[in-house]
Design a protein around this motif. Structure first.
Motif, PDB file in Angstrom:
ATOM      1  N   THR A 173       5.464   4.370  -9.682  1.00  0.00           N
ATOM      2  CA  THR A 173       6.006   5.792  -9.056  1.00  0.00           C
ATOM      3  C   THR A 173       4.643   6.490  -9.498  1.00  0.00           C
ATOM      4  O   THR A 173       3.827   6.440 -10.441  1.00  0.00           O
ATOM      5  N   GLY A 174       4.675   7.607  -8.398  1.00  0.00           N
ATOM      6  CA  GLY A 174       3.481   8.407  -8.554  1.00  0.00           C
ATOM      7  C   GLY A 174       1.980   7.912  -8.360  1.00  0.00           C
ATOM      8  O   GLY A 174       1.372   7.937  -9.488  1.00  0.00           O
ATOM      9  N   LEU A 175       2.265   6.969  -7.582  1.00  0.00           N
ATOM     10  CA  LEU A 175       0.751   5.950  -7.278  1.00  0.00           C
ATOM     11  C   LEU A 175      -0.410   6.985  -7.497  1.00  0.00           C
ATOM     12  O   LEU A 175      -0.695   7.823  -6.807  1.00  0.00           O
ATOM     13  N   GLN A 176      -1.603   6.404  -8.064  1.00  0.00           N
ATOM     14  CA  GLN A 176      -2.790   6.932  -8.272  1.00  0.00           C
ATOM     15  C   GLN A 176      -3.892   6.262  -7.918  1.00  0.00           C
ATOM     16  O   GLN A 176      -3.826   4.902  -7.884  1.00  0.00           O
ATOM     17  N   ALA A 177      -4.917   6.442  -7.696  1.00  0.00           N
ATOM     18  CA  ALA A 177      -6.198   5.958  -6.815  1.00  0.00           C
ATOM     19  C   ALA A 177      -6.502   4.793  -8.178  1.00  0.00           C
ATOM     20  O   ALA A 177      -6.940   3.725  -8.004  1.00  0.00           O
ATOM     21  N   GLU A 178      -6.291   5.191  -9.475  1.00  0.00           N
ATOM     22  CA  GLU A 178      -6.695   3.906 -10.425  1.00  0.00           C
ATOM     23  C   GLU A 178      -5.731   2.747 -10.581  1.00  0.00           C
ATOM     24  O   GLU A 178      -6.012   1.972 -11.125  1.00  0.00           O
ATOM     25  N   ASP A 179      -4.758   2.888  -9.786  1.00  0.00           N
ATOM     26  CA  ASP A 179      -3.681   1.761  -9.700  1.00  0.00           C
ATOM     27  C   ASP A 179      -4.089   0.697  -8.552  1.00  0.00           C
ATOM     28  O   ASP A 179      -3.541  -0.244  -8.748  1.00  0.00           O
ATOM     29  N   GLU A 180      -5.184   0.916  -8.203  1.00  0.00           N
ATOM     30  CA  GLU A 180      -5.754  -0.344  -7.109  1.00  0.00           C
ATOM     31  C   GLU A 180      -6.147  -1.415  -7.952  1.00  0.00           C
ATOM     32  O   GLU A 180      -7.169  -1.087  -8.677  1.00  0.00           O
ATOM     33  N   ALA A 181      -5.508  -2.362  -7.782  1.00  0.00           N
ATOM     34  CA  ALA A 181      -5.690  -3.615  -8.387  1.00  0.00           C
ATOM     35  C   ALA A 181      -4.959  -4.688  -7.736  1.00  0.00           C
ATOM     36  O   ALA A 181      -3.937  -4.464  -7.135  1.00  0.00           O
ATOM     37  N   ASP A 182      -5.120  -5.845  -8.534  1.00  0.00           N
ATOM     38  CA  ASP A 182      -4.174  -6.775  -8.091  1.00  0.00           C
ATOM     39  C   ASP A 182      -3.200  -7.027  -9.174  1.00  0.00           C
ATOM     40  O   ASP A 182      -3.483  -6.721 -10.569  1.00  0.00           O
ATOM     41  N   TYR A 183      -1.939  -7.369  -8.803  1.00  0.00           N
ATOM     42  CA  TYR A 183      -0.795  -7.392 -10.101  1.00  0.00           C
ATOM     43  C   TYR A 183      -0.257  -8.788  -9.983  1.00  0.00           C
ATOM     44  O   TYR A 183       0.192  -9.622  -8.905  1.00  0.00           O
ATOM     45  N   TYR A 184       0.153  -9.608 -11.135  1.00  0.00           N
ATOM     46  CA  TYR A 184       0.737 -10.698 -11.142  1.00  0.00           C
ATOM     47  C   TYR A 184       1.919 -10.992 -11.936  1.00  0.00           C
ATOM     48  O   TYR A 184       2.021 -10.306 -13.115  1.00  0.00           O
ATOM     49  N   SER A 200       0.856  -1.340   0.040  1.00  0.00           N
ATOM     50  CA  SER A 200       0.022  -0.059  -0.069  1.00  0.00           C
ATOM     51  C   SER A 200       0.913   1.443  -0.032  1.00  0.00           C
ATOM     52  O   SER A 200       2.058   1.150   0.482  1.00  0.00           O
ATOM     53  N   GLY A 201       0.206   2.358  -0.374  1.00  0.00           N
ATOM     54  CA  GLY A 201       0.972   3.597  -0.572  1.00  0.00           C
ATOM     55  C   GLY A 201       0.157   4.709  -0.684  1.00  0.00           C
ATOM     56  O   GLY A 201      -1.057   4.598  -1.187  1.00  0.00           O
ATOM     57  N   ALA A 202       0.372   5.957  -0.328  1.00  0.00           N
ATOM     58  CA  ALA A 202      -0.384   7.023  -0.345  1.00  0.00           C
ATOM     59  C   ALA A 202      -0.190   7.629  -1.974  1.00  0.00           C
ATOM     60  O   ALA A 202       0.697   7.271  -2.649  1.00  0.00           O
TER      61      ALA A 202
END
Lengths: 111, 120
Positions: free
Chosen positions: A78-89, A11-13
């Motif tokens: 980098t530059g985390l955005q709300a739309e990056d909330e997801a699962d990554y494989y 997680s990150g801000a």
């Protein structure tokens, strides 16, 4: 049972940088097979995010980057955005299993 | 733009055969640089590659599933299919059809997926 190990969650801000590790063995990542990364948004199919360790398909923001070293690979956002909330494989090939294999998956949460 | 769409029954009884079809649009299934395959996703086992096929009919199947899996192609309909025999509850999953790029060895694009539940 996945043979590539990822952390269950990170997680990150907004605006921060997060990394996701993908740990394999000498029969997959360590055998010099390429690593690919997929993003799975809620309720959708996985989508190719990074191919051949560190290449982005057209349309993928340059906030996403990949790297590989030894028996491991990493995905950085980098530059985390709300739309990056997801699962990554992560995904590679395993020569001892004679099969394409996936990571255990990591859920990214934007705080 | 290449698109894949799965179709088939959402419920299969134990010991019976799961059958799914993938319709390919926006491109040809006879492309020389592509394999066409199936991947499934279940809560218990995550993402699992099932197998691929080339339009000529040659297949590459996951060894642990090989005895139960058949992947076939219908070039006239630009479709390919999956058959999984003797299913159990462990085969309950979302099944995705995918294009497997032979040059780069990645899976892209994926169909939207179809949930198949094995239950009596």
């Amino acid at each position: 049972q996945s043979v590539l190990t990822q952390p269950p969650s990170v997680s990150g801000a907004p605006g921060q940088r997060v990394t996701i590790s993908c740990t394999g063995t000498s029969s997959n990542i360590g055998a010099n097979f390429d690593v690919h990364w997929f993003q799975q948004l809620p309720g959708t199919a996985p989508k190719l995010l990074i191919y051949n360790n560190n290449n982005r398909p057209s349309g993928v923001p340059d906030r996403f980057s990949g790297s590989k070293s030894g028996t491991s690979a990493s995905l950085a956002i980098t530059g985390l955005q709300a739309e990056d909330e997801a699962d990554y494989y992560c995904q590679s090939y395993d020569s001892s299993l004679s099969a394409y294999v996936f990571g255990t998956g990591t859920k990214v949460t934007v705080l | 733009q290449l698109q894949l769409q799965e179709s088939g029954p959402g419920l299969v009884k134990p010991s019976e055969t799961l059958s799914l079809t993938c319709n390919v649009s926006g491109g040809s299934i006879t492309s020389s640089s592509d394999h066409w395959g199936w991947i499934r996703q279940s809560p218990g086992k995550g993402l699992e590659w099932i197998g691929d096929m080339y339009y000529s009919g040659s297949t590459d199947l996951k060894p642990s599933l090989k005895s139960r899996v058949t992947i076939s192609v219908d070039t006239s309909k630009n479709q390919f299919s999956l058959k999984l025999t003797s299913v159990t509850a462990a085969d309950t999953a979302v099944y995705y059809c995918v294009r497997h790029d032979l040059v780069g060895d990645w899976f892209d694009p994926w169909g939207q997926g179809t949930l198949v539940t094995v239950s009596s």
